[in-house]
Design a protein around this motif. Structure first.
Motif, mmCIF file in Angstrom:
data_model
loop_
_atom_site.group_PDB
_atom_site.id
_atom_site.type_symbol
_atom_site.label_atom_id
_atom_site.label_comp_id
_atom_site.label_asym_id
_atom_site.label_seq_id
_atom_site.Cartn_x
_atom_site.Cartn_y
_atom_site.Cartn_z
ATOM 1 N N THR A 13 43.623 40.270 49.362
ATOM 2 C CA THR A 13 42.486 40.816 48.622
ATOM 3 C C THR A 13 42.120 39.941 47.429
ATOM 4 O OG1 THR A 13 43.995 42.260 47.383
ATOM 5 C CG2 THR A 13 42.905 43.186 49.327
ATOM 6 N N ALA A 14 43.127 39.317 46.798
ATOM 7 C CA ALA A 14 42.841 38.424 45.675
ATOM 8 C C ALA A 14 42.100 37.183 46.148
ATOM 9 C CB ALA A 14 44.143 38.031 44.973
ATOM 10 N N SER A 15 42.570 36.601 47.249
ATOM 11 C CA SER A 15 41.915 35.402 47.787
ATOM 12 C C SER A 15 40.491 35.716 48.239
ATOM 13 C CB SER A 15 42.721 34.840 48.961
ATOM 14 O OG SER A 15 43.996 34.404 48.527
ATOM 15 N N ARG A 16 40.314 36.880 48.865
ATOM 16 C CA ARG A 16 38.985 37.263 49.339
ATOM 17 C C ARG A 16 38.038 37.506 48.165
ATOM 18 N NH1 ARG A 16 40.176 41.754 51.700
ATOM 19 N NH2 ARG A 16 40.954 40.708 53.554
ATOM 20 N N ALA A 17 38.519 38.175 47.126
ATOM 21 C CA ALA A 17 37.684 38.446 45.960
ATOM 22 C C ALA A 17 37.256 37.147 45.283
ATOM 23 C CB ALA A 17 38.434 39.338 44.972
ATOM 24 N N PHE A 18 38.175 36.196 45.184
ATOM 25 C CA PHE A 18 37.826 34.927 44.548
ATOM 26 C C PHE A 18 36.860 34.140 45.427
ATOM 27 C CE2 PHE A 18 38.604 30.542 43.068
ATOM 28 C CZ PHE A 18 38.414 30.737 41.707
ATOM 29 N N ARG A 19 37.105 34.142 46.733
ATOM 30 C CA ARG A 19 36.208 33.436 47.658
ATOM 31 C C ARG A 19 34.799 34.006 47.603
ATOM 32 N NH1 ARG A 19 38.931 34.272 51.926
ATOM 33 N NH2 ARG A 19 37.749 36.046 52.735
ATOM 34 N N ASP A 20 34.683 35.324 47.583
ATOM 35 C CA ASP A 20 33.360 35.959 47.522
ATOM 36 C C ASP A 20 32.639 35.618 46.222
ATOM 37 O OD1 ASP A 20 33.868 37.046 49.976
ATOM 38 O OD2 ASP A 20 34.361 39.052 49.232
ATOM 39 N N ASN A 21 33.380 35.610 45.117
ATOM 40 C CA ASN A 21 32.781 35.257 43.835
ATOM 41 C C ASN A 21 32.338 33.800 43.808
ATOM 42 O OD1 ASN A 21 32.820 37.244 41.354
ATOM 43 N ND2 ASN A 21 34.635 37.764 42.552
ATOM 44 N N MET A 22 33.158 32.927 44.368
ATOM 45 C CA MET A 22 32.813 31.506 44.379
ATOM 46 C C MET A 22 31.583 31.255 45.241
ATOM 47 S SD MET A 22 34.865 29.942 42.345
ATOM 48 C CE MET A 22 35.008 28.214 42.786
ATOM 49 N N LYS A 23 31.469 31.979 46.342
ATOM 50 C CA LYS A 23 30.292 31.863 47.196
ATOM 51 C C LYS A 23 29.045 32.309 46.447
ATOM 52 C CE LYS A 23 28.536 33.241 51.745
ATOM 53 N NZ LYS A 23 28.832 34.039 52.979
ATOM 54 N N ARG A 24 29.173 33.397 45.695
ATOM 55 C CA ARG A 24 28.046 33.899 44.905
ATOM 56 C C ARG A 24 27.641 32.897 43.827
ATOM 57 N NH1 ARG A 24 28.156 36.540 40.181
ATOM 58 N NH2 ARG A 24 30.386 36.963 40.359
ATOM 59 N N LEU A 25 28.637 32.213 43.258
ATOM 60 C CA LEU A 25 28.377 31.227 42.209
ATOM 61 C C LEU A 25 28.022 29.849 42.776
ATOM 62 C CD1 LEU A 25 31.298 32.180 39.779
ATOM 63 C CD2 LEU A 25 28.863 32.717 39.506
ATOM 64 N N LYS A 26 27.994 29.763 44.134
ATOM 65 C CA LYS A 26 27.654 28.509 44.825
ATOM 66 C C LYS A 26 28.629 27.395 44.473
ATOM 67 C CE LYS A 26 22.701 29.439 45.416
ATOM 68 N NZ LYS A 26 22.837 30.895 45.151
ATOM 69 N N MET A 27 29.910 27.739 44.515
ATOM 70 C CA MET A 27 30.983 26.773 44.270
ATOM 71 C C MET A 27 32.059 26.944 45.336
ATOM 72 S SD MET A 27 31.534 26.635 40.129
ATOM 73 C CE MET A 27 31.902 28.385 39.936
ATOM 74 N N SER A 28 32.979 26.021 45.369
ATOM 75 C CA SER A 28 34.115 26.122 46.277
ATOM 76 C C SER A 28 35.394 25.984 45.468
ATOM 77 C CB SER A 28 34.059 25.019 47.343
ATOM 78 O OG SER A 28 34.172 23.736 46.737
ATOM 79 N N GLY A 29 36.470 26.526 45.992
ATOM 80 C CA GLY A 29 37.745 26.432 45.302
ATOM 81 C C GLY A 29 38.587 27.666 45.548
#
Length: 231
Positions: free
Chosen positions: A164-180
């Motif tokens: 859930t932590a990895s998914r939450a960070f991935r979703d946020n990064m996608k929204r911010l148009k970044m990767s990591g």
């Protein structure tokens, strides 16, 4: 070890007595399921899956379930990630992540260089300038700077699993148009601290067993960061 063989023998292998800890058994099960459901990932986690598959293959051969054991390559050889965030990316990550309690967890990871497994659950003890958290090899003392202490003082508690932590960070990064990834925050902390206070002190902050571990992970980053030179 083919996909068909992994499907056929993984449950029998997991049920056998290997004198494992519960965490080790969890790692094997998770690696097998990841491989069966999605194949090999294009990350360093591939090496873990290869090692688990090779152990399964060897066990099947020793038990007479298969006629041969041919280890897969890549269990120990993989490229270390070198992703670090720049100032602009950090500004967005530290201020635009949602929800607020997840943003605070992200800030704590960056301000301390903690592993995400050490702070995913708000069950650590904090004592002003340091906190005690459960780590991979047991409890670890983590130094907290003023910024980390302010995060803890605000009292936004959280509880996340690895997924859930990895998914939450991935979703946020996608929204911010970044990767990591969340671990890239720890790597960014490490690189910046090496430049500020040196590799030996940073190695202690990161909780590495030896400075050689720090050198192995950060040498490629430090090499490309050297100023231009002439021979």
């Amino acid at each position: 070890m083919s996909l068909e063989q992994a499907l056929q023998y993984k449950d029998k292998f997991l049920a056998a007595d290997h004198n494992w800890s519960p965490q080790t058994k969890h790692i094997y099960r998770k690696s097998f399921n990841r491989y069966i459901n999605s194949g090999f990932p294009d990350t360093t986690y591939r090496a873990m899956i290869v090692r688990c598959l090779n152990r399964l293959s060897k066990w099947c051969f020793e038990e007479g379930l298969t006629e041969s054991h041919v280890p897969l390559k890549g269990g120990n050889k993989y490229g270390h990630r070198t992703r670090v965030f720049n100032d602009e990316e950090l500004e967005a990550i530290l201020n635009c992540i949602t929800p607020i309690h997840f943003q605070e967890m992200v800030r704590l990871i960056y301000y301390t260089g903690a592993r995400q497994c050490e702070v995913r659950n708000y069950d650590f003890e904090h004592f002003g300038h340091y906190m005690r958290a459960k780590s991979k090899g047991g409890d670890r003392l983590i130094r907290t700077n003023r910024q980390a202490q302010e995060v803890i003082a605000r009292g936004h508690k959280w509880k996340y699993s690895a997924c859930t932590a990895s998914r939450a960070f991935r979703d946020n990064m996608k929204r911010l148009k970044m990767s990591g990834t969340l671990h890239d925050l720890r790597r960014t902390f490490g690189l910046r601290m090496i430049k500020k206070i040196g590799i030996y002190e940073t190695s202690k902050l990161l909780g590495h067993a030896s400075v050689e571990t720090t050198e192995k992970h950060y040498a490629p980053l430090l090499a490309i960061d050297i100023d231009d030179f002439v021979l």
